[in-house]
Scaffold this motif. Sequence first.
Motif, PDB file in Angstrom:
ATOM      1  N   GLY A  14       7.778  11.702   7.454  1.00 40.06           N
ATOM      2  CA  GLY A  14       6.986  12.895   7.727  1.00 40.06           C
ATOM      3  C   GLY A  14       6.638  13.675   6.467  1.00 40.06           C
ATOM      4  N   GLN A  15       7.377  13.406   5.369  1.00 34.37           N
ATOM      5  CA  GLN A  15       7.122  14.068   4.095  1.00 34.37           C
ATOM      6  C   GLN A  15       6.283  13.203   3.160  1.00 34.37           C
ATOM      7  OE1 GLN A  15       8.136  17.249   3.808  1.00 34.37           O
ATOM      8  NE2 GLN A  15       8.961  17.000   5.882  1.00 34.37           N
ATOM      9  N   TRP A  16       5.859  12.046   3.619  1.00 35.92           N
ATOM     10  CA  TRP A  16       5.064  11.149   2.791  1.00 35.92           C
ATOM     11  C   TRP A  16       3.587  11.567   2.827  1.00 35.92           C
ATOM     12  CZ3 TRP A  16       7.083   5.536   4.197  1.00 35.92           C
ATOM     13  CH2 TRP A  16       8.413   5.415   3.743  1.00 35.92           C
ATOM     14  N   PRO A  17       2.763  11.027   1.914  1.00 41.57           N
ATOM     15  CA  PRO A  17       1.314  11.307   1.947  1.00 41.57           C
ATOM     16  C   PRO A  17       0.706  10.940   3.301  1.00 41.57           C
ATOM     17  CG  PRO A  17       1.918  10.205  -0.094  1.00 41.57           C
ATOM     18  CD  PRO A  17       3.142  10.191   0.761  1.00 41.57           C
ATOM     19  N   HIS A  18      -0.268  11.712   3.740  1.00 43.10           N
ATOM     20  CA  HIS A  18      -0.845  11.521   5.075  1.00 43.10           C
ATOM     21  C   HIS A  18      -1.472  10.136   5.246  1.00 43.10           C
ATOM     22  CE1 HIS A  18      -1.130  16.073   6.193  1.00 43.10           C
ATOM     23  NE2 HIS A  18       0.073  15.706   5.810  1.00 43.10           N
ATOM     24  N   LEU A  19      -1.917   9.528   4.170  1.00 39.91           N
ATOM     25  CA  LEU A  19      -2.488   8.184   4.274  1.00 39.91           C
ATOM     26  C   LEU A  19      -1.444   7.178   4.750  1.00 39.91           C
ATOM     27  CD1 LEU A  19      -4.906   6.342   3.942  1.00 39.91           C
ATOM     28  CD2 LEU A  19      -4.345   6.097   1.510  1.00 39.91           C
TER      29      LEU A  19
ATOM     30  N   ALA B   8       0.827  -1.208   0.000  1.00 44.97           N
ATOM     31  CA  ALA B   8       0.000   0.000   0.000  1.00 44.97           C
ATOM     32  C   ALA B   8       0.861   1.258   0.000  1.00 44.97           C
ATOM     33  CB  ALA B   8      -0.928  -0.016   1.211  1.00 44.97           C
ATOM     34  N   ILE B   9       1.866   1.311   0.864  1.00 45.22           N
ATOM     35  CA  ILE B   9       2.724   2.499   0.941  1.00 45.22           C
ATOM     36  C   ILE B   9       3.574   2.634  -0.316  1.00 45.22           C
ATOM     37  CG2 ILE B   9       4.650   3.540   2.200  1.00 45.22           C
ATOM     38  CD1 ILE B   9       3.482   2.425   4.760  1.00 45.22           C
ATOM     39  N   MET B  10       4.038   1.520  -0.827  1.00 40.92           N
ATOM     40  CA  MET B  10       4.825   1.529  -2.061  1.00 40.92           C
ATOM     41  C   MET B  10       4.033   2.150  -3.214  1.00 40.92           C
ATOM     42  SD  MET B  10       6.447  -1.837  -3.838  1.00 40.92           S
ATOM     43  CE  MET B  10       7.017  -1.821  -5.527  1.00 40.92           C
ATOM     44  N   TYR B  11       2.770   1.785  -3.327  1.00 41.70           N
ATOM     45  CA  TYR B  11       1.905   2.334  -4.373  1.00 41.70           C
ATOM     46  C   TYR B  11       1.744   3.839  -4.195  1.00 41.70           C
ATOM     47  CZ  TYR B  11      -2.417   3.496  -6.852  1.00 41.70           C
ATOM     48  OH  TYR B  11      -3.342   4.108  -7.653  1.00 41.70           O
ATOM     49  N   LEU B  12       1.537   4.287  -2.962  1.00 41.36           N
ATOM     50  CA  LEU B  12       1.357   5.712  -2.698  1.00 41.36           C
ATOM     51  C   LEU B  12       2.622   6.508  -2.992  1.00 41.36           C
ATOM     52  CD1 LEU B  12      -0.674   5.442   0.631  1.00 41.36           C
ATOM     53  CD2 LEU B  12      -1.520   6.326  -1.554  1.00 41.36           C
TER      54      LEU B  12
ATOM     55  N   ASN C  52       4.509  10.576  -4.745  1.00 40.79           N
ATOM     56  CA  ASN C  52       5.813  11.212  -4.527  1.00 40.79           C
ATOM     57  C   ASN C  52       6.808  10.978  -5.654  1.00 40.79           C
ATOM     58  OD1 ASN C  52       4.558  11.634  -2.017  1.00 40.79           O
ATOM     59  ND2 ASN C  52       6.518  11.580  -0.931  1.00 40.79           N
ATOM     60  N   GLY C  53       6.423  10.216  -6.672  1.00 44.71           N
ATOM     61  CA  GLY C  53       7.281  10.027  -7.827  1.00 44.71           C
ATOM     62  C   GLY C  53       8.482   9.124  -7.605  1.00 44.71           C
ATOM     63  N   TYR C  54       8.434   8.224  -6.631  1.00 42.88           N
ATOM     64  CA  TYR C  54       9.532   7.287  -6.394  1.00 42.88           C
ATOM     65  C   TYR C  54       9.569   6.255  -7.518  1.00 42.88           C
ATOM     66  CZ  TYR C  54      10.275   8.803  -1.511  1.00 42.88           C
ATOM     67  OH  TYR C  54      10.559   9.514  -0.373  1.00 42.88           O
ATOM     68  N   ASP C  55      10.790   5.788  -7.857  1.00 46.92           N
ATOM     69  CA  ASP C  55      10.871   4.654  -8.778  1.00 46.92           C
ATOM     70  C   ASP C  55      10.576   3.368  -8.016  1.00 46.92           C
ATOM     71  OD1 ASP C  55      13.399   3.358  -7.764  1.00 46.92           O
ATOM     72  OD2 ASP C  55      14.283   5.263  -8.391  1.00 46.92           O
ATOM     73  N   PHE C  56      10.427   2.258  -8.718  1.00 42.84           N
ATOM     74  CA  PHE C  56       9.949   1.008  -8.112  1.00 42.84           C
ATOM     75  C   PHE C  56      10.857   0.543  -6.974  1.00 42.84           C
ATOM     76  CE2 PHE C  56       9.824  -3.609  -7.764  1.00 42.84           C
ATOM     77  CZ  PHE C  56       8.473  -3.847  -7.664  1.00 42.84           C
ATOM     78  N   GLU C  57      12.175   0.467  -7.227  1.00 44.71           N
ATOM     79  CA  GLU C  57      13.084  -0.070  -6.213  1.00 44.71           C
ATOM     80  C   GLU C  57      13.159   0.831  -4.995  1.00 44.71           C
ATOM     81  OE1 GLU C  57      16.428  -0.841  -3.784  1.00 44.71           O
ATOM     82  OE2 GLU C  57      16.275   0.966  -5.028  1.00 44.71           O
ATOM     83  N   HIS C  58      13.226   2.145  -5.232  1.00 41.38           N
ATOM     84  CA  HIS C  58      13.297   3.095  -4.115  1.00 41.38           C
ATOM     85  C   HIS C  58      12.019   3.039  -3.283  1.00 41.38           C
ATOM     86  CE1 HIS C  58      13.995   7.527  -2.705  1.00 41.38           C
ATOM     87  NE2 HIS C  58      14.239   6.640  -1.752  1.00 41.38           N
TER      88      HIS C  58
ATOM     89  N   LEU D  40       9.277  -0.723   2.669  1.00 34.88           N
ATOM     90  CA  LEU D  40       9.555  -1.931   3.453  1.00 34.88           C
ATOM     91  C   LEU D  40      10.344  -1.591   4.710  1.00 34.88           C
ATOM     92  CD1 LEU D  40       9.365  -5.009   3.715  1.00 34.88           C
ATOM     93  CD2 LEU D  40      11.472  -5.182   2.359  1.00 34.88           C
ATOM     94  N   PHE D  41      11.342  -0.710   4.570  1.00 37.84           N
ATOM     95  CA  PHE D  41      12.163  -0.337   5.724  1.00 37.84           C
ATOM     96  C   PHE D  41      11.309   0.313   6.802  1.00 37.84           C
ATOM     97  CE2 PHE D  41      15.062   1.881   8.409  1.00 37.84           C
ATOM     98  CZ  PHE D  41      16.279   1.238   8.304  1.00 37.84           C
ATOM     99  N   GLN D  42      10.496   1.311   6.412  1.00 38.36           N
ATOM    100  CA  GLN D  42       9.697   2.014   7.413  1.00 38.36           C
ATOM    101  C   GLN D  42       8.598   1.135   7.995  1.00 38.36           C
ATOM    102  OE1 GLN D  42      12.320   4.618   7.243  1.00 38.36           O
ATOM    103  NE2 GLN D  42      10.617   4.959   8.647  1.00 38.36           N
ATOM    104  N   VAL D  43       8.010   0.273   7.184  1.00 38.40           N
ATOM    105  CA  VAL D  43       6.992  -0.651   7.696  1.00 38.40           C
ATOM    106  C   VAL D  43       7.591  -1.565   8.757  1.00 38.40           C
ATOM    107  CG1 VAL D  43       5.630  -2.695   7.095  1.00 38.40           C
ATOM    108  CG2 VAL D  43       5.422  -0.623   5.725  1.00 38.40           C
ATOM    109  N   ILE D  44       8.740  -2.159   8.442  1.00 36.32           N
ATOM    110  CA  ILE D  44       9.408  -3.055   9.398  1.00 36.32           C
ATOM    111  C   ILE D  44       9.850  -2.268  10.631  1.00 36.32           C
ATOM    112  CG2 ILE D  44      11.421  -4.512   9.794  1.00 36.32           C
ATOM    113  CD1 ILE D  44       9.478  -5.906   8.053  1.00 36.32           C
TER     114      ILE D  44
END
Length: 485
Positions: free
Chosen positions: A325-330, A286-290, A295-301, A307-311
Amino acid sequence: MINVKLIYKVLGQLLLLEASFMVMCLIMALYYQEDDTLSFAISIMLTIIGGYTLVHIGRDAENVMNRRDAYLIVTLTWLVFSLFGTLPYMIGGYINNLTDAVFESISGFTTTGATILDDVEKLPHGILFWRSLSQWIGGLGIVFFTIAILPGLVGGNVRIFAAEATGPLRVKMHPRLSTTAKWIWSTYILLTALCFGSFWLGGMSLFDSINYSMSTTATGGFSPHNDSVVYFHSPMLEYTSILFQFLSGVNFTVLYLAIFKFKFKQLYSNSELRFYLALVLIATTAIMYLLMTKNGYDFEHAFRSSLFQVISFMTTTGLFSDDAGQWPHLTWVILGILMFTGACAGSTSGGFKCARGMMVFKLIRNEFKRILHPKAVLPVKINGLSLPQSSIMTMWAFFAVFVFTCLCTATIMVGFGIDNTNAITISLSCVSNVGPSLGTQIGPEMSWSMLPAVVKWICSLLMLMGRLEIFSVIVLFTPTFWKDN
């Protein structure tokens, strides 16, 4: 009656153990020849004096411990360890006031990882090592560590373990609790050693490898660098950190059986572990998709950062590889849910625990079934075993107190001028022993130094309550606890 002399004796003996940990930091300070040598020497002397004084007062203690003694000893142990843990900070002048020193020390021992230090890179190596070591000691429990290395030091081991252990499930692998403690600590030490070796081979310095391995396996989050893992700009080190944070969130009993007994079936047959893995995968996706769409991240980033922040949030480690803190509020909502949930029972992580989360989901499912089949017998099973009604009632009580504590403290913080988002995530972060918060005032990359002094004391109490799963602390404030009968 409470056996006061026995409590003095045990606390004194444990303080002597803490002094031995400070000796390790003194050796580190002598090796680097920095100005923290004197602060550790004085701290060791004061801790030894305090320890021997308490042992002397309790020298004639009757070696009989009841349940009340156990709860009091466990809470006082964590409190006394934390208070004496402030000495190296205060004596050396690295933290100039008691409020901040207590906050930093409790944050370390409870493996919360929240810090009031704005620039940790200015600290000498001995102090940095003390911060990491305090987290590593608190990872599986101060008294549990003592039971493992000195089983005869603490009387009433089983009662003390019950007061300090986290999670709703208690697995006893051996009739002797001290043997179980040794097995689990052996797993912890091996995991730390493997983490250290992986970081070192990945390019970290020897000192950084030691500190990050202790912080990672303890799911603590203290870092010797202001930028945490971002400092290294190494995807390989981030993936290594992800792996060991995840493993540290697994029940150590399951890890022991898999590593030392080669019972790998325990890994995929354990329902709590499957639930833990499922939450990680769903939240990461879910976060990867957002991140990719917003935020315009590429797939690997996007994959690595999410994954890092979820873990990190779910295991309550608190290390960061990106500024969430700079990610989408969702994404904040998702990470907030993970902060609340935590990882597996019997691990070094905090939070509500996946086992309790499973119990909640299964109880809700059973209620839907009961609507259609009112007379059906619908047991709640974890790992194939039906849970007694008492465990279910305890879980609901813990859930209610957990939520009520977060709401009350968040309300108090709003009263001190903290914005709503930070107030909620700070209280949740402290009681779940996560460390980072989410918001515009205090985000994952910021220190907690800007909080008012009263709020810091509240957070310190919350961290202690969260590590001991609330009831062990609150019960001390009930009139019944202090009645003779």
